[in-house]
Design an enzyme around this catalytic site. Structure first.
Site, short mmCIF file in Angstrom:
data_model
loop_
_atom_site.label_atom_id
_atom_site.label_comp_id
_atom_site.label_asym_id
_atom_site.label_seq_id
_atom_site.Cartn_x
_atom_site.Cartn_y
_atom_site.Cartn_z
N ALA A 14 0.86 -1.18 0.02
CA ALA A 14 -0.02 -0.10 -0.02
C ALA A 14 0.96 1.32 0.18
CB ALA A 14 -1.09 0.08 1.30
N SER A 135 7.96 6.76 10.66
CA SER A 135 6.80 8.02 10.92
C SER A 135 7.26 8.87 9.70
CB SER A 135 7.34 8.84 12.18
OG SER A 135 6.82 10.15 11.93
N GLY A 137 4.89 9.66 7.26
CA GLY A 137 3.71 9.37 6.01
C GLY A 137 4.20 8.89 4.96
N LYS A 207 7.10 5.12 19.02
CA LYS A 207 6.28 5.33 17.93
C LYS A 207 4.89 5.88 18.44
CE LYS A 207 5.09 6.23 13.77
NZ LYS A 207 3.78 6.17 13.31
N HIS A 210 5.27 9.36 20.13
CA HIS A 210 5.35 10.21 18.95
C HIS A 210 4.03 10.62 18.21
CE1 HIS A 210 5.46 11.00 14.76
NE2 HIS A 210 6.28 11.57 14.96
N ASN A 211 3.21 9.54 18.05
CA ASN A 211 1.95 10.09 17.67
C ASN A 211 0.94 10.78 18.69
OD1 ASN A 211 2.86 8.46 15.52
ND2 ASN A 211 0.90 7.09 14.99
N GLU A 214 1.98 14.09 18.37
CA GLU A 214 1.62 14.80 17.19
C GLU A 214 0.09 15.16 17.23
OE1 GLU A 214 2.34 12.27 13.63
OE2 GLU A 214 0.42 12.36 13.02
P1 NBP Z 1 -2.73 -0.09 5.15
O1 NBP Z 1 -2.85 0.13 6.73
O2 NBP Z 1 -4.10 0.56 4.47
O3 NBP Z 1 -2.68 -1.80 4.67
C1 NBP Z 1 -2.83 -2.17 3.66
C2 NBP Z 1 -1.91 -3.15 3.38
O4 NBP Z 1 -2.21 -4.25 4.04
C3 NBP Z 1 -2.19 -3.89 1.97
O5 NBP Z 1 -0.86 -4.06 1.29
C4 NBP Z 1 -2.92 -5.17 2.29
O6 NBP Z 1 -3.02 -6.11 1.09
C5 NBP Z 1 -2.54 -5.64 3.23
N1 NBP Z 1 -3.10 -6.52 4.13
C6 NBP Z 1 -4.36 -6.33 4.60
BR1 NBP Z 1 -5.35 -4.75 4.77
N2 NBP Z 1 -4.76 -7.65 5.39
C7 NBP Z 1 -3.67 -8.36 5.09
C8 NBP Z 1 -3.65 -9.72 5.38
N3 NBP Z 1 -4.44 -10.53 6.21
N4 NBP Z 1 -2.53 -10.46 5.01
C9 NBP Z 1 -1.35 -9.75 4.16
N5 NBP Z 1 -1.63 -8.53 3.74
C10 NBP Z 1 -2.56 -7.89 4.18
O7 NBP Z 1 -1.24 0.33 4.39
P2 NBP Z 1 -0.66 1.81 4.66
O8 NBP Z 1 -1.28 2.98 4.87
O9 NBP Z 1 0.56 1.69 3.71
O10 NBP Z 1 0.07 1.22 6.43
C11 NBP Z 1 1.04 0.38 6.45
C12 NBP Z 1 1.42 0.10 7.84
O11 NBP Z 1 2.09 1.36 8.10
C13 NBP Z 1 0.18 0.06 8.65
O12 NBP Z 1 0.39 -0.53 9.72
C14 NBP Z 1 0.10 1.46 9.28
O13 NBP Z 1 -0.68 1.78 10.71
C15 NBP Z 1 1.70 2.03 9.24
N6 NBP Z 1 1.90 3.52 8.99
C16 NBP Z 1 1.09 4.17 8.21
C17 NBP Z 1 1.35 5.68 7.80
C18 NBP Z 1 0.78 6.27 6.94
O14 NBP Z 1 0.67 7.49 6.69
N7 NBP Z 1 -0.29 5.80 6.18
C19 NBP Z 1 2.42 6.11 8.60
C20 NBP Z 1 3.02 5.34 9.53
C21 NBP Z 1 2.90 3.97 9.69
P3 NBP Z 1 -3.92 -6.00 0.02
O15 NBP Z 1 -3.35 -5.09 -0.95
O16 NBP Z 1 -3.80 -7.36 -0.62
O17 NBP Z 1 -5.47 -5.60 0.54
#
Ligand code: NBP
Length: 503
Positions: A14, A135, A137, A207, A210-211, A214
């Site tokens: 993602a 962290s 994004g 982390k 940190h949030n 934030e």
């Molecule tokens: P998401 O948190 O939206 O997760 C989507 C990803 O998880 C996709 O690749 C999806 O695969 C996969 N996934 C799911 Br849903 N269920 C799954 C399963 N049962 N087995 C394998 N893969 C699975 O993505 P993101 O926003 O890129 O965040 C990723 C991580 O980083 C999260 O833990 C998030 O909390 C953390 N994070 C995010 C940010 C941000 O700004 N977005 C910042 C810091 C940390 P699929 O495509 O096959 O559905």
């Protein structure tokens, strides 16, 4: 595809996974990637081939078996999947393809207790586990995040070269963030915004805090904006310019900078400024709530951080608030004439409140480390938040400096620099909170931070009465000010010696 050619693997393509994979490839590492739904992986690889010079170092795989076969040993595999159940499921499906010594790195926003559990489970199978906060994004992931890894020191030693390479960098002397000559170009030199935080769940706990910080940083900025709007009647663009100006001084930070931009953004779909059309409700995901509830559990007075979470909850009651606004009356808001003076006062209120908010976050980590047996280096934590992450700010260097002067500092407010700032700003801070109260403008973060400051600096609080009440109705006992600590007394209330009530 030759086996064992990739330096590291990544599962979960993602927004975070794609950007971190590109960042890793930019730094000369070959990275093998996989996504549960393979189409996303195929799209990512084909798009990268068109646009990304480092795409030759991206290898896409449709099965976990192929992914793990492509990795050098011991394998290092980053998980960037949805935090919670998805992480457990992914680990479960990965296990048959791993062998002792391999390292699983969870970069998701995992709850620290899950990380502690997962590390234990994987260690029992001879595997190693790192829970790393990420962290910043999507831009941070792409061009340099702040990375907060927790796990064993020897697992960290294996991951460190890659984490050090891809993390944001700050200037060694000033702590100022450094950036590459062009987007995506690796930064030469500088201190990486990553360090081994501690064992097991330490990275994810840090982390989470940190949030939480934030949340309060954002809420404080919103309150400053709202006071200027309501007490001065300034337009969004004018307030945006105030934030731009503040960004030149000690408040300089990423959040202040983007607030200046946001407020001056015209509405491309209509007249005026976009921010005035954005619905005034904010959501909240897990980490703010976890920070507040951890503070409650550990008995750490992080009231301003909790207020920031509650402020979002209150904002979410939009329909109820609209109804209530017709029924509940408050004072009339009176305009303030001296705009320059009020802006200066709000600036001081914001800075003082920010000091309290960070003091609370650091207090919380100090308490948590006692429970979980961590040995956190607070100066380094502030340093690795100086670049890449959402709360990056000039201010953080002052925190690093404070812990360099006194590694055992009990509370940030006691450091001479911060103490002086609080002393200089508090008169304005009180004026601003009083103005908000008198005019019916809610300032929960400013007010609760001030209550924290006043409570913390009070040698005596009314808890004497509170403890007497507890003894009255529940025989909870009390200590006395005129006897040594640790001696407990109980009175059979209502007691002898009480003045008789007149009939
Ligand atoms: P998401 O948190 O939206 O997760 C989507 C990803 O998880 C996709 O690749 C999806 O695969 C996969 N996934 C799911 Br849903 N269920 C799954 C399963 N049962 N087995 C394998 N893969 C699975 O993505 P993101 O926003 O890129 O965040 C990723 C991580 O980083 C999260 O833990 C998030 O909390 C953390 N994070 C995010 C940010 C941000 O700004 N977005 C910042 C810091 C940390 P699929 O495509 O096959 O559905």
């Amino acid at each position: 595809m030759s086996t064992e050619s990739a330096d590291i693997g990544l599962i979960g393509l993602a927004v975070m996974g794609q950007n971190l994979a590109l960042n890793i490839a930019d730094h000369g590492y070959t990275i093998a990637v996989y996504n549960r739904h393979a189409e996303k992986m195929r799209d990512f690889i084909s798009q990268s081939k068109k646009n990304e010079p480092s795409s030759a170092r991206l290898l896409g795989f449709e099965t976990l078996e192929e992914l793990t076969r492509s990795l050098k040993r011991p394998r290092k595999i980053i998980l960037l999947v949805k935090a919670g159940e998805a992480t457990d499921k992914t680990i479960e499906s990965l296990l048959p393809h791993l062998e002792p010594g391999d390292i699983v790195i969870d970069g998701g926003n995992a709850h620290w207790l899950d990380t502690i559990r997962r590390e234990k489970d994987l260690n029992a199978k001879g595997l190693r586990f790192i829970g790393s906060g990420v962290s910043g994004g999507e831009t941070g992931a792409r061009f340099g995040p702040s990375l907060m890894p927790g796990g064993s020191a020897e697992a960290w030693a294996e991951l460190a070269p890659i984490w050090n390479a891809v993390a944001a960098k700050v200037d060694a002397q000033t702590g100022s963030p450094l950036s590459g000559a062009a987007p995506g170009s690796p930064v030469a030199g500088g201190v990486p915004c990553t360090a081994h935080i501690g064992p097991d769940g330490a990275g994810h706990y840090v982390k989470m805090v940190h949030n939480g910080i934030e949340y309060i940083d954002m809420q404080l900025i919103c309150e400053a904006y709202w006071l200027m709007k309501n007490l001065l009647g300034l337009g969004s663009d004018a307030i945006g310019k105030v934030f731009q100006d503040w960004n030149q001084g000690e408040l300089s930070s990423y959040l202040i900078e983007i607030t200046g931009d946001i407020l001056q953004q015209p509405d491309t779909a209509g007249d005026g400024f976009l921010v005035d059309k954005v619905l005034d409700t904010a959501g909240q995901k897990g980490t703010g709530l976890w920070t507040a509830s951890s503070a409650l559990e550990l008995g750490v007075p992080a009231n301003a951080i909790a207020e920031a979470v509650f402020a979002r909850s209150l904002s979410a009651l939009k329909e109820e608030r609209v109804e209530a606004s017709k029924l509940l009356q408050g004072p009339e808001t009176k305009r303030v004439e001296d705009a320059a003076a009020l802006i200066a006062a709000i600036r001081d209120a914001l800075y003082c409140s920010k000091i309290c908010a960070y003091a609370q976050g650091f207090q919380l980590m100090a308490e948590a480390q006692k429970i979980y047996g961590w040995n956190l280096d607070f100066g380094t934590l502030a340093q690795i938040w100086r670049g890449g992450c959402i709360i990056r700010a000039r201010f953080l260097q002052k925190i690093t400096d404070a812990y360099a002067i006194d590694p055992g500092l009990k509370n940030l407010m006691l450091d001479p620099y911060f103490r002086d700032a609080l002393h200089r700003g508090q008169s304005h801070w009180r004026d601003v909170v009083a103005l908000g109260v008198r005019n019916g403008i809610p300032t929960p973060a400013f007010s609760s931070a001030l209550a924290y400051f006043d409570g913390y600096r009070s040698a005596r609080l009314p808890a004497n009465l509170l403890q007497a009440q507890r003894d009255y109705f529940g025989a909870h006992t009390y200590e006395r000010t005129d006897r040594p600590r640790g001696q407990f007394y109980h009175l059979d209330w209502p007691a002898e010696g009480r003045p008789q009530l007149q009939a």
